[in-house]
Design a protein around this motif. Sequence first.
Motif, PDB file in Angstrom:
ATOM      1  N   PHE A   1       0.439   4.419  -3.299  1.00 43.25           N
ATOM      2  CA  PHE A   1      -0.742   5.264  -3.162  1.00 43.25           C
ATOM      3  C   PHE A   1      -0.506   6.667  -3.701  1.00 43.25           C
ATOM      4  O   PHE A   1      -1.448   7.360  -4.063  1.00 43.25           O
TER       5      PHE A   1
ATOM      6  N   GLN B   1      -3.593  -5.594  -6.362  1.00 47.02           N
ATOM      7  CA  GLN B   1      -4.594  -4.535  -6.197  1.00 47.02           C
ATOM      8  C   GLN B   1      -3.953  -3.229  -5.752  1.00 47.02           C
ATOM      9  O   GLN B   1      -4.339  -2.153  -6.208  1.00 47.02           O
TER      10      GLN B   1
ATOM     11  N   GLU C   1       0.826  -1.210   0.000  1.00 48.44           N
ATOM     12  CA  GLU C   1       0.000   0.000   0.000  1.00 48.44           C
ATOM     13  C   GLU C   1       0.857   1.257   0.000  1.00 48.44           C
ATOM     14  O   GLU C   1       0.589   2.216  -0.720  1.00 48.44           O
TER      15      GLU C   1
ATOM     16  N   ARG D   1      -3.727  -0.499  -9.503  1.00 47.75           N
ATOM     17  CA  ARG D   1      -3.888   0.923  -9.228  1.00 47.75           C
ATOM     18  C   ARG D   1      -3.140   1.774 -10.251  1.00 47.75           C
ATOM     19  O   ARG D   1      -3.668   2.762 -10.777  1.00 47.75           O
TER      20      ARG D   1
ATOM     21  N   GLN E   1      -4.577   4.547 -13.166  1.00 42.65           N
ATOM     22  CA  GLN E   1      -4.108   5.925 -13.326  1.00 42.65           C
ATOM     23  C   GLN E   1      -3.688   6.191 -14.765  1.00 42.65           C
ATOM     24  O   GLN E   1      -4.020   7.231 -15.344  1.00 42.65           O
TER      25      GLN E   1
ATOM     26  N   SER F   1       0.315   9.061  -9.437  1.00 38.04           N
ATOM     27  CA  SER F   1      -0.800   9.774 -10.072  1.00 38.04           C
ATOM     28  C   SER F   1      -0.366  10.349 -11.412  1.00 38.04           C
ATOM     29  O   SER F   1       0.805  10.652 -11.627  1.00 38.04           O
TER      30      SER F   1
END
Lengths: 209, 209
Positions: A77, A132, A73, A137, A141, A80
């Motif tokens: 995170f 995941q 995680e 993720r 993006q 972007s």
Amino acid sequence: MRSAAHQDFLSGARGGKAESILSAAKRCFLAAGFGAVSMDAIAREAGVSKATVYAHFISKEELFGAVVARESERHFFAFSALELDPRDAAASLETLAGRFLDLVLSPEVIAVNRIVIGEATRFPVLGEVFWQAGPARVRAQIEAFLRRAAAAGSLRIADPRIAAEQFAALARGEIHLRHLLRLDPALDTAATAEAARCAAATFLRAFAP
Amino acid sequence: MRSAAHQDFLSGARGGKAESILSAAKRCFLAAGFGAVSMDAIAREAGVSKATVYAHFISKEELFGAVVARESERHFFAFSALELDPRDAAASLETLAGRFLDLVLSPEVIAVNRIVIGEATRFPVLGEVFWQAGPARVRAQIEAFLRRAAAAGSLRIADPRIAAEQFAALARGEIHLRHLLRLDPALDTAATAEAARCAAATFLRAFAP
DNA sequence: GTCTATACAGTGATAGAC
DNA sequence: GTCTATCACTGTATAGAC
């Protein structure tokens, strides 16, 4: 006041012994894998006794799972592509590829990736956790940016999902596998930037309007 | 028991029992990894005593290395793009991508790849052994075909080496990582063929004359 | 070479004092 | 919660008989 301290590992703000144990376990596991690390070594690294480790984590397996979940995680995170300009596809794709490579080739991400692959047989669920938190993720993006670029007319993309997968695959190239195999121990920023440039250029040629 | 003696060029073993031990060790290691397998289990699987295993292999590490080296060589030996038609780039690239995926997604190759990545820290040399036997060899075959296609005028390629890396990366896509993580346990031939088609199509758009 | 039996170290996990 | 001390067990590797 919670009764089970081992449930606090996701809060991240604790400075107690549970945090020391998690941090020590992370260093040990990421450096040597699951089988080559003993609970004695983790306790020593954390500066506590082995019984204290077992007061916070039920078993070695649970501690390993907590470490992998948290590390998975933590690193992904922040990834972007929101602020990239969809009208300037060439520049944005190269920036995006460079950002992607800097992330997935960073020593800690490589170490987590390596360990999750190596222990996929013994810990099947950790593969899904990593996927995941990481690749799924990141792909989302990238896909979102490609949709914006397609809307802006700077790219022509039939299936944004597949295109996003292909962009990530091109960026990974062979250097990612070489890092997983520990063939390129030192992270060469010049080589990384060059790889990002090549990947973005090829992708652009395939999806230019 | 087999009467025909296999000549083992990697370990020097000659007799039937050495071959049984290597074969049993391969099944154990590829199924569960290095740390989760004991020499007892390998001896039991081979139908010999543990002392016999140590009569042929100095240590567990050496036996592991022999298994990985042999399996790495064995699977990639036959990969070739020599008979593909360089004038029909579209058809040949799709065939090549399909052949590539069938190989690298096969259960045994995935298992070797997974274990070499997972144990790259403890056995640094095995990463190099696998790379030379597998990815480096495959890349050379792809590169040779791309050079012929460029000479035939069916592709326009500035740097055949980089293009070969990018072709392999596109073909691997995300499905390779998903298999390494054990997220797609069943090998779906339809999905594999579709992935090969997509990869070849994108590569063709990027490198068409 | 091959077996049975075993030496010896190290493992994960726990009991009880504080 | 945390420690020291210890458990039961498994691991690799080897000795000696045949």
